[in-house]
Motif scaffolding. Structure first.
Motif, PDB file in Angstrom:
ATOM      1  N   ALA A   1      23.433  71.638  35.661  1.00 42.28           N
ATOM      2  CA  ALA A   1      24.353  72.315  36.580  1.00 42.28           C
ATOM      3  C   ALA A   1      24.434  73.807  36.267  1.00 42.28           C
ATOM      4  O   ALA A   1      24.453  74.638  37.179  1.00 42.28           O
ATOM      5  CB  ALA A   1      25.738  71.673  36.508  1.00 42.28           C
ATOM      6  N   LEU A   2      24.455  74.160  34.992  1.00 41.26           N
ATOM      7  CA  LEU A   2      24.496  75.579  34.627  1.00 41.26           C
ATOM      8  C   LEU A   2      23.227  76.295  35.064  1.00 41.26           C
ATOM      9  O   LEU A   2      23.270  77.443  35.511  1.00 41.26           O
ATOM     10  CB  LEU A   2      24.727  75.732  33.123  1.00 41.26           C
ATOM     11  N   GLY A   3      22.093  75.614  34.965  1.00 43.02           N
ATOM     12  CA  GLY A   3      20.847  76.199  35.464  1.00 43.02           C
ATOM     13  C   GLY A   3      20.881  76.380  36.974  1.00 43.02           C
ATOM     14  O   GLY A   3      20.408  77.397  37.506  1.00 43.02           O
ATOM     15  N   ALA A   4      21.451  75.414  37.677  1.00 42.93           N
ATOM     16  CA  ALA A   4      21.571  75.514  39.135  1.00 42.93           C
ATOM     17  C   ALA A   4      22.424  76.718  39.519  1.00 42.93           C
ATOM     18  O   ALA A   4      22.129  77.409  40.498  1.00 42.93           O
ATOM     19  CB  ALA A   4      22.164  74.236  39.710  1.00 42.93           C
TER      20      ALA A   4
ATOM     21  N   ALA B   1      28.954  74.855  40.355  1.00 39.16           N
ATOM     22  CA  ALA B   1      27.870  74.585  39.409  1.00 39.16           C
ATOM     23  C   ALA B   1      28.210  75.087  38.009  1.00 39.16           C
ATOM     24  O   ALA B   1      28.028  74.359  37.025  1.00 39.16           O
ATOM     25  CB  ALA B   1      26.567  75.217  39.904  1.00 39.16           C
ATOM     26  N   GLU B   2      28.722  76.311  37.896  1.00 39.74           N
ATOM     27  CA  GLU B   2      28.977  76.855  36.561  1.00 39.74           C
ATOM     28  C   GLU B   2      30.177  76.212  35.900  1.00 39.74           C
ATOM     29  O   GLU B   2      30.122  75.793  34.743  1.00 39.74           O
ATOM     30  CB  GLU B   2      29.162  78.368  36.591  1.00 39.74           C
ATOM     31  N   ILE B   3      31.277  76.133  36.614  1.00 39.58           N
ATOM     32  CA  ILE B   3      32.486  75.550  36.021  1.00 39.58           C
ATOM     33  C   ILE B   3      32.275  74.060  35.778  1.00 39.58           C
ATOM     34  O   ILE B   3      32.633  73.539  34.716  1.00 39.58           O
ATOM     35  CB  ILE B   3      33.713  75.832  36.904  1.00 39.58           C
ATOM     36  N   GLY B   4      31.677  73.388  36.753  1.00 36.44           N
ATOM     37  CA  GLY B   4      31.389  71.968  36.569  1.00 36.44           C
ATOM     38  C   GLY B   4      30.425  71.726  35.422  1.00 36.44           C
ATOM     39  O   GLY B   4      30.603  70.793  34.631  1.00 36.44           O
ATOM     40  N   GLY B   5      29.413  72.569  35.304  1.00 36.07           N
ATOM     41  CA  GLY B   5      28.461  72.432  34.204  1.00 36.07           C
ATOM     42  C   GLY B   5      29.119  72.647  32.854  1.00 36.07           C
ATOM     43  O   GLY B   5      28.888  71.878  31.908  1.00 36.07           O
TER      44      GLY B   5
END
Length: 116
Positions: free
Chosen positions: A47-50, A20-24
């Protein structure tokens, strides 16, 4: 056996958080730096929120410990993302450094502790 399941759950959550973080961050990068548009940026923000919510599902209750350990997962995961998505080829020092970070994760998260 129950202890092993907690470790497996924790590891899966770390992988989901990294995704989620890297993808976001990658989506935001693509949207802004590669001019792919606001939809890419919006998807990245979601995605970063997730990522923030996934971290709350860790079995350990200590925010500082979770985020410190996740830092090591982030380092290794970022290199892996670069290999898979961007064709990056880490050198032995990148791999050695990532290994050190993952060893740190293991110590921080899974070392035996006594109750206070």
């Amino acid at each position: 056996m129950f202890g092993a399941m907690i470790v497996v759950r924790s590891l899966v959550l770390f992988m989901l958080a990294a995704l989620a973080e890297i993808g976001g961050a990658w989506l935001v990068w693509q949207g802004w730096r590669e001019h792919r548009g606001l939809w890419w940026i919006a998807a990245g923000v979601i995605a970063l929120g997730a990522y923030g919510f996934v971290a709350t599902l860790q079995p350990d209750a200590n925010f500082g410990r979770i985020l410190a350990a996740y830092g090591g997962v982030f380092v290794a995961g970022s290199l892996a993302w670069g290999v898979v998505v961007d064709g990056f080829r880490p050198d032995r020092w990148d791999l050695f450094g990532a290994g050190i970070c993952l060893a740190g994760v293991a110590v921080i998260m899974y070392a035996p502790r006594t109750a206070h």
